[in-house]
Scaffold this motif. Structure first.
Motif, PDB file in Angstrom:
ATOM      1  N   ARG A 120       0.502  -1.590  -0.165  1.00  0.00           N
ATOM      2  CA  ARG A 120       0.036   0.046   0.129  1.00  0.00           C
ATOM      3  C   ARG A 120       0.228   1.331  -0.431  1.00  0.00           C
ATOM      4  NH1 ARG A 120      -4.946  -1.378   4.639  1.00  0.00           N
ATOM      5  NH2 ARG A 120      -5.577  -3.525   3.858  1.00  0.00           N
ATOM      6  N   ASN A 121       0.510   1.537  -0.797  1.00  0.00           N
ATOM      7  CA  ASN A 121       1.254   3.097  -1.176  1.00  0.00           C
ATOM      8  C   ASN A 121       2.908   3.611  -1.369  1.00  0.00           C
ATOM      9  OD1 ASN A 121       0.675   6.454  -0.957  1.00  0.00           O
ATOM     10  ND2 ASN A 121       1.558   7.228   0.820  1.00  0.00           N
ATOM     11  N   LEU A 122       2.998   1.922  -1.968  1.00  0.00           N
ATOM     12  CA  LEU A 122       4.587   2.505  -2.205  1.00  0.00           C
ATOM     13  C   LEU A 122       5.072   3.179  -2.540  1.00  0.00           C
ATOM     14  CD1 LEU A 122       6.518  -0.225  -1.623  1.00  0.00           C
ATOM     15  CD2 LEU A 122       6.004  -0.832  -3.730  1.00  0.00           C
ATOM     16  N   PHE A 123       4.357   3.427  -3.917  1.00  0.00           N
ATOM     17  CA  PHE A 123       5.156   4.873  -5.072  1.00  0.00           C
ATOM     18  C   PHE A 123       4.591   6.181  -4.275  1.00  0.00           C
ATOM     19  CE2 PHE A 123       5.300   0.856  -7.416  1.00  0.00           C
ATOM     20  CZ  PHE A 123       6.422   0.842  -7.486  1.00  0.00           C
ATOM     21  N   GLY A 124       3.831   6.597  -3.015  1.00  0.00           N
ATOM     22  CA  GLY A 124       3.694   7.530  -3.049  1.00  0.00           C
ATOM     23  C   GLY A 124       1.981   8.034  -3.100  1.00  0.00           C
ATOM     24  N   GLY A 125       1.374   7.253  -4.031  1.00  0.00           N
ATOM     25  CA  GLY A 125       0.227   7.776  -4.616  1.00  0.00           C
ATOM     26  C   GLY A 125      -1.551   7.512  -4.726  1.00  0.00           C
ATOM     27  N   ALA A 126      -0.813   6.722  -3.150  1.00  0.00           N
ATOM     28  CA  ALA A 126      -2.161   5.791  -2.583  1.00  0.00           C
ATOM     29  C   ALA A 126      -2.066   4.280  -2.756  1.00  0.00           C
ATOM     30  CB  ALA A 126      -3.511   6.160  -2.308  1.00  0.00           C
ATOM     31  N   GLU A 127      -1.289   3.987  -4.271  1.00  0.00           N
ATOM     32  CA  GLU A 127      -1.760   2.957  -5.043  1.00  0.00           C
ATOM     33  C   GLU A 127      -1.851   1.541  -3.976  1.00  0.00           C
ATOM     34  OE1 GLU A 127       1.176   4.851  -5.238  1.00  0.00           O
ATOM     35  OE2 GLU A 127       1.985   4.100  -4.772  1.00  0.00           O
ATOM     36  N   ASN A 128      -2.383   0.718  -4.642  1.00  0.00           N
ATOM     37  CA  ASN A 128      -2.520  -0.602  -4.065  1.00  0.00           C
ATOM     38  C   ASN A 128      -2.140  -1.700  -4.616  1.00  0.00           C
ATOM     39  OD1 ASN A 128      -4.022   0.338  -1.105  1.00  0.00           O
ATOM     40  ND2 ASN A 128      -5.504   0.633  -2.882  1.00  0.00           N
ATOM     41  N   MET A 129      -1.054  -2.677  -4.083  1.00  0.00           N
ATOM     42  CA  MET A 129      -0.267  -2.918  -5.087  1.00  0.00           C
ATOM     43  C   MET A 129      -0.437  -5.148  -4.353  1.00  0.00           C
ATOM     44  SD  MET A 129       3.412  -3.721  -7.649  1.00  0.00           S
ATOM     45  CE  MET A 129       4.213  -3.080  -6.158  1.00  0.00           C
ATOM     46  N   SER A 130      -1.063  -5.938  -5.847  1.00  0.00           N
ATOM     47  CA  SER A 130      -0.751  -6.972  -5.215  1.00  0.00           C
ATOM     48  C   SER A 130      -0.687  -8.314  -5.992  1.00  0.00           C
ATOM     49  CB  SER A 130      -2.340  -7.465  -4.801  1.00  0.00           C
ATOM     50  OG  SER A 130      -3.432  -7.786  -5.636  1.00  0.00           O
ATOM     51  N   VAL A 131       0.241  -9.235  -6.011  1.00  0.00           N
ATOM     52  CA  VAL A 131       0.694 -10.220  -6.278  1.00  0.00           C
ATOM     53  C   VAL A 131       0.577 -11.537  -6.254  1.00  0.00           C
ATOM     54  CG1 VAL A 131       3.070 -11.039  -8.127  1.00  0.00           C
ATOM     55  CG2 VAL A 131       2.919  -8.888  -7.359  1.00  0.00           C
ATOM     56  N   ARG A 132      -0.751 -12.837  -7.159  1.00  0.00           N
ATOM     57  CA  ARG A 132      -0.316 -13.827  -6.185  1.00  0.00           C
ATOM     58  C   ARG A 132      -0.303 -14.000  -6.530  1.00  0.00           C
ATOM     59  NH1 ARG A 132      -5.783 -10.907  -6.078  1.00  0.00           N
ATOM     60  NH2 ARG A 132      -6.615 -12.126  -7.754  1.00  0.00           N
ATOM     61  N   VAL A 133       0.568 -15.561  -6.482  1.00  0.00           N
ATOM     62  CA  VAL A 133       0.873 -17.121  -7.388  1.00  0.00           C
ATOM     63  C   VAL A 133       0.162 -18.403  -6.742  1.00  0.00           C
ATOM     64  CG1 VAL A 133       2.716 -15.627  -8.050  1.00  0.00           C
ATOM     65  CG2 VAL A 133       3.312 -17.272  -6.162  1.00  0.00           C
ATOM     66  N   GLY A 134       0.489 -19.011  -7.675  1.00  0.00           N
ATOM     67  CA  GLY A 134      -0.649 -20.673  -7.129  1.00  0.00           C
ATOM     68  C   GLY A 134       0.692 -21.372  -7.975  1.00  0.00           C
ATOM     69  N   GLN A 135       0.720 -22.599  -7.339  1.00  0.00           N
ATOM     70  CA  GLN A 135       1.069 -23.871  -7.826  1.00  0.00           C
ATOM     71  C   GLN A 135       0.682 -25.630  -7.763  1.00  0.00           C
ATOM     72  OE1 GLN A 135       3.578 -23.927 -10.647  1.00  0.00           O
ATOM     73  NE2 GLN A 135       2.862 -26.247 -10.687  1.00  0.00           N
ATOM     74  N   THR A 136      -0.026 -25.667  -8.100  1.00  0.00           N
ATOM     75  CA  THR A 136      -0.434 -27.334  -7.541  1.00  0.00           C
ATOM     76  C   THR A 136      -0.044 -28.015  -8.161  1.00  0.00           C
ATOM     77  OG1 THR A 136      -2.154 -27.334 -10.287  1.00  0.00           O
ATOM     78  CG2 THR A 136      -2.851 -26.499  -7.879  1.00  0.00           C
ATOM     79  N   SER A 137      -0.367 -29.455  -7.568  1.00  0.00           N
ATOM     80  CA  SER A 137       0.500 -30.835  -7.813  1.00  0.00           C
ATOM     81  C   SER A 137       0.913 -31.294  -9.201  1.00  0.00           C
ATOM     82  CB  SER A 137      -0.075 -31.456  -6.347  1.00  0.00           C
ATOM     83  OG  SER A 137      -1.353 -31.990  -6.879  1.00  0.00           O
ATOM     84  N   ASP A 138      -1.327 -30.995  -9.976  1.00  0.00           N
ATOM     85  CA  ASP A 138      -1.322 -31.451 -11.258  1.00  0.00           C
ATOM     86  C   ASP A 138      -0.644 -30.608 -12.223  1.00  0.00           C
ATOM     87  OD1 ASP A 138      -3.006 -29.390 -11.102  1.00  0.00           O
ATOM     88  OD2 ASP A 138      -4.961 -30.419 -11.839  1.00  0.00           O
ATOM     89  N   GLN A 139       0.297 -30.103 -11.868  1.00  0.00           N
ATOM     90  CA  GLN A 139       1.120 -29.356 -12.628  1.00  0.00           C
ATOM     91  C   GLN A 139       0.279 -27.318 -13.730  1.00  0.00           C
ATOM     92  OE1 GLN A 139       2.548 -31.274 -16.275  1.00  0.00           O
ATOM     93  NE2 GLN A 139       2.841 -33.181 -15.311  1.00  0.00           N
ATOM     94  N   SER A 140      -0.646 -27.387 -12.703  1.00  0.00           N
ATOM     95  CA  SER A 140      -1.636 -26.086 -13.332  1.00  0.00           C
ATOM     96  C   SER A 140      -0.426 -25.015 -12.638  1.00  0.00           C
ATOM     97  CB  SER A 140      -2.931 -26.670 -12.940  1.00  0.00           C
ATOM     98  OG  SER A 140      -3.284 -27.597 -13.381  1.00  0.00           O
ATOM     99  N   SER A 141      -0.861 -24.122 -12.871  1.00  0.00           N
ATOM    100  CA  SER A 141      -0.125 -22.846 -12.188  1.00  0.00           C
ATOM    101  C   SER A 141      -0.635 -21.436 -12.380  1.00  0.00           C
ATOM    102  CB  SER A 141       1.429 -23.072 -12.617  1.00  0.00           C
ATOM    103  OG  SER A 141       1.384 -22.221 -13.628  1.00  0.00           O
ATOM    104  N   ARG A 142      -0.737 -20.459 -11.659  1.00  0.00           N
ATOM    105  CA  ARG A 142      -1.209 -19.104 -12.351  1.00  0.00           C
ATOM    106  C   ARG A 142      -0.420 -17.921 -11.676  1.00  0.00           C
ATOM    107  NH1 ARG A 142      -3.928 -18.303  -7.373  1.00  0.00           N
ATOM    108  NH2 ARG A 142      -4.469 -19.899  -5.369  1.00  0.00           N
ATOM    109  N   PHE A 143      -0.727 -17.195 -11.718  1.00  0.00           N
ATOM    110  CA  PHE A 143      -0.031 -15.792 -11.828  1.00  0.00           C
ATOM    111  C   PHE A 143      -1.411 -14.588 -12.091  1.00  0.00           C
ATOM    112  CE2 PHE A 143       2.274 -11.888 -12.975  1.00  0.00           C
ATOM    113  CZ  PHE A 143       2.912 -11.206 -12.073  1.00  0.00           C
ATOM    114  N   HIS A 144      -1.134 -12.783 -10.954  1.00  0.00           N
ATOM    115  CA  HIS A 144      -2.081 -12.550 -11.211  1.00  0.00           C
ATOM    116  C   HIS A 144      -1.811 -11.409 -10.601  1.00  0.00           C
ATOM    117  CE1 HIS A 144      -5.646 -10.553 -11.515  1.00  0.00           C
ATOM    118  NE2 HIS A 144      -5.292  -9.597 -10.685  1.00  0.00           N
ATOM    119  N   PHE A 145      -1.429  -9.896 -11.061  1.00  0.00           N
ATOM    120  CA  PHE A 145      -0.818  -8.850 -11.037  1.00  0.00           C
ATOM    121  C   PHE A 145      -1.879  -7.793 -10.802  1.00  0.00           C
ATOM    122  CE2 PHE A 145       1.058  -4.537 -11.918  1.00  0.00           C
ATOM    123  CZ  PHE A 145       1.808  -4.134 -11.038  1.00  0.00           C
ATOM    124  N   ASP A 146      -2.327  -7.176  -9.327  1.00  0.00           N
ATOM    125  CA  ASP A 146      -2.865  -5.980  -9.851  1.00  0.00           C
ATOM    126  C   ASP A 146      -2.632  -4.958  -8.713  1.00  0.00           C
ATOM    127  OD1 ASP A 146      -6.312  -5.985  -9.722  1.00  0.00           O
ATOM    128  OD2 ASP A 146      -5.467  -5.112  -8.142  1.00  0.00           O
TER     129      ASP A 146
END
Length: 212
Positions: A82-108
């Motif tokens: 939150r507020n990393l660059f001083g503009g009150a922005e909210n940034m999030s990074v989500r990653v996931g990996q499953t045992s059946d070789q599926s994966s996901r990445f999300h940047f917001d």
């Protein structure tokens, strides 16, 4: 609004609006406005307004591991700032990996206010996912997406643009009875595709109870 008030009620209402606008930035844990005696002699009877703010932590993180009833396990993690660059922005990074070789990445990346003069929220996102369907259907599905959304201050009106690029990759086209084999119909349809969409959403909710 408080500076333009001509009565005590207008001043109090203006201060309440100011406090609410600061809270809407979602970067402060505590917001208080106090009145103190004016420190100078240039304006007898005047008071100073003291704004006390307690900023939220810069980074938050979480890590989770779970296993479903189908014996597929998943490890996922989330990092928010939150507020990393001083503009009150909210940034999030989500990653996931499953045992059946599926994966996901999300940047917001989002802003709680479009500009100083325009209320409303803005948001940009990018994501990438890989879903493995080799055991059941004999193909991998890769999806890359990006987009932007704009919302009104009350959340009733929301619009934006998104683009998805989807690619289906066969695991194998060998003619066999193995569950890893790709059906001919699926293999024939394995090609990249792109979908772009513009959306506008209006929501009206007349329920007046918080629980509902």
């Amino acid at each position: 609004a408080a500076y333009r008030g001509k009565t005590l009620g207008e001043i109090v209402l203006g201060l309440e609006v100011g406090i609410e606008r600061l809270k809407q930035l979602k970067i402060f844990d505590e917001v208080h406005i106090l009145m103190d005696k004016h420190s100078g002699d240039d304006a007898p009877g005047a008071v100073d307004l003291i704004v006390q703010l307690e900023e939220s932590s810069l980074f938050h993180g979480s890590l989770m591991m779970e296993s479903g009833s189908d014996a597929v396990g998943e490890a996922s993690g989330t990092l928010t700032s939150r507020n990393l660059f001083g503009g009150a922005e909210n940034m999030s990074v989500r990653v996931g990996q499953t045992s059946d070789q599926s994966s996901r990445f999300h940047f917001d990346l989002g802003w709680p206010r479009i500009s100083a003069a325009v209320d409303g929220t803005s948001n940009v996102f990018a994501s990438k996912s890989n879903a493995f369907h080799g055991l059941a259907s004999g193909y991998d599905e890769h999806v890359r997406a990006t987009g932007v959304t704009l919302s009104s201050p009350n959340g009733k009106l929301r619009g934006g643009y998104s683009m998805d690029v989807r690619d289906v990759v066969p695991t194998t086209i060998a003619a066999s009875s193995s569950m890893w084999a790709t059906a001919k119909a699926v293999a024939h349809d394995c090609r990249p595709s792109t979908k772009s969409s513009v959306f506008l959403q209006w929501r009206h909710d007349s329920r007046n109870h918080t629980f509902l």
